[in-house]
Design an enzyme around this catalytic site. Sequence first.
Site, short mmCIF file in Angstrom:
data_model
loop_
_atom_site.label_atom_id
_atom_site.label_comp_id
_atom_site.label_asym_id
_atom_site.label_seq_id
_atom_site.Cartn_x
_atom_site.Cartn_y
_atom_site.Cartn_z
N ASN A 1 105.34 5.98 23.60
CA ASN A 1 106.03 6.05 24.89
C ASN A 1 107.05 7.18 24.96
OD1 ASN A 1 107.94 4.92 23.28
ND2 ASN A 1 108.19 3.03 24.44
N ARG B 1 108.89 8.13 31.06
CA ARG B 1 107.75 7.39 30.49
C ARG B 1 106.61 7.28 31.50
NH1 ARG B 1 111.43 2.98 27.22
NH2 ARG B 1 111.33 3.98 25.16
N THR C 1 109.84 0.17 28.74
CA THR C 1 109.16 0.41 27.46
C THR C 1 107.67 0.67 27.67
OG1 THR C 1 110.71 -1.17 26.50
CG2 THR C 1 108.80 -0.55 25.15
N PHE D 1 104.83 -5.66 15.91
CA PHE D 1 104.42 -4.26 16.00
C PHE D 1 105.17 -3.36 15.02
CE2 PHE D 1 107.66 -5.05 19.29
CZ PHE D 1 108.63 -4.10 18.96
N TYR E 1 114.87 1.47 12.58
CA TYR E 1 114.30 0.37 13.37
C TYR E 1 114.48 -1.00 12.71
CZ TYR E 1 112.17 3.41 16.87
OH TYR E 1 111.96 4.29 17.91
N LYS F 1 109.75 11.49 20.73
CA LYS F 1 108.93 10.88 19.67
C LYS F 1 107.74 11.79 19.31
CE LYS F 1 110.26 6.11 20.85
NZ LYS F 1 109.76 4.77 21.24
N ARG G 1 118.61 5.11 30.02
CA ARG G 1 117.50 4.14 30.04
C ARG G 1 116.85 4.09 31.42
NH1 ARG G 1 116.52 1.25 25.31
NH2 ARG G 1 115.41 -0.29 26.54
N HIS H 1 112.84 7.74 22.95
CA HIS H 1 113.72 6.61 22.62
C HIS H 1 115.05 6.79 23.34
CE1 HIS H 1 116.23 3.89 20.18
NE2 HIS H 1 117.11 4.88 20.18
N GLU I 1 123.23 5.22 15.84
CA GLU I 1 122.01 6.05 15.87
C GLU I 1 122.34 7.53 15.82
OE1 GLU I 1 119.38 2.75 18.35
OE2 GLU I 1 119.74 4.72 19.23
P1 ATP Z 1 113.23 2.54 22.31
O1 ATP Z 1 114.09 1.68 21.41
O2 ATP Z 1 112.26 3.43 21.55
O3 ATP Z 1 114.04 3.30 23.33
P2 ATP Z 1 112.72 0.28 24.00
O4 ATP Z 1 114.17 -0.04 23.78
O5 ATP Z 1 112.26 0.50 25.41
O6 ATP Z 1 112.30 1.58 23.17
P3 ATP Z 1 112.09 -1.68 21.98
O7 ATP Z 1 111.82 -3.09 22.32
O8 ATP Z 1 113.39 -1.28 21.37
O9 ATP Z 1 111.81 -0.82 23.33
O10 ATP Z 1 110.90 -1.20 21.04
C1 ATP Z 1 111.02 -0.05 20.20
C2 ATP Z 1 109.72 0.72 20.23
O11 ATP Z 1 108.70 -0.07 19.60
C3 ATP Z 1 109.15 0.99 21.63
O12 ATP Z 1 109.74 2.11 22.26
C4 ATP Z 1 107.70 1.23 21.31
O13 ATP Z 1 107.47 2.53 20.74
C5 ATP Z 1 107.44 0.17 20.25
N1 ATP Z 1 106.99 -1.10 20.86
C6 ATP Z 1 107.75 -1.99 21.55
N2 ATP Z 1 107.03 -3.05 21.97
C7 ATP Z 1 105.77 -2.84 21.50
C8 ATP Z 1 104.55 -3.55 21.57
N3 ATP Z 1 104.47 -4.75 22.18
N4 ATP Z 1 103.46 -3.01 20.96
C9 ATP Z 1 103.53 -1.84 20.31
N5 ATP Z 1 104.65 -1.10 20.20
C10 ATP Z 1 105.75 -1.58 20.79
MG MG Z 2 115.04 -0.12 21.83
#
Ligand code: ATP
Ligand code: MG
Length: 144
Positions: free
Chosen positions: A113, A103, A92, A58, A50, A10, A86, A116, A127
Amino acid sequence: MSNKTLAILKPDCVRNNLIGKVTAQIQEAGFKINGLKMVHLTVDSANGFYEVHKERPFFNDLIKYMTSGPCVPIALEKENAVEDFRKLIGATDPANAAEGTIRKLYAISIQENIVHGSDSDENAAKEISHFFSRKELLDNNGWN
Ligand code: ATP
Ligand code: MG
């Protein structure tokens, strides 16, 4: 597609000069790189990527962050790729991520974070094709 996943380094990863360190950790964990590029996402492209999160509180901040600078999508291959990747990146929220995960080592916050990882085989396929044409991938069955 159970052996494929999509990573994105990212914008915070790119900005903080961590591309090399994070990519090395991914390769050392046994993932093969089938495709890699640096791109600056447009708002439209980030919205599409997304889409599943568009109702989340968010969402707007996430789009701002993901379009704030270049990022590095990487098409990866390994047995059990989605789950293993993962595990390698951790939770996350870096505060909850296990020791030694990417992370835990490098992420700043739940939003910024670092990386992805696809969350299912079905989403991995979608994706990967969001960022790569077949010709751009190593595993394209001789279509180069
Ligand atoms: P990713 O899809 O990026 O691998 P993830 O699957 O661990 O991450 P998701 O729930 O898919 O988490 O959220 C997508 C992204 O949105 C997160 O990686 C983070 O950058 C952002 N995000 C998620 N939760 C929050 C939150 N509560 N506040 C701010 N940003 C958030
Ligand atoms: Mg995700």
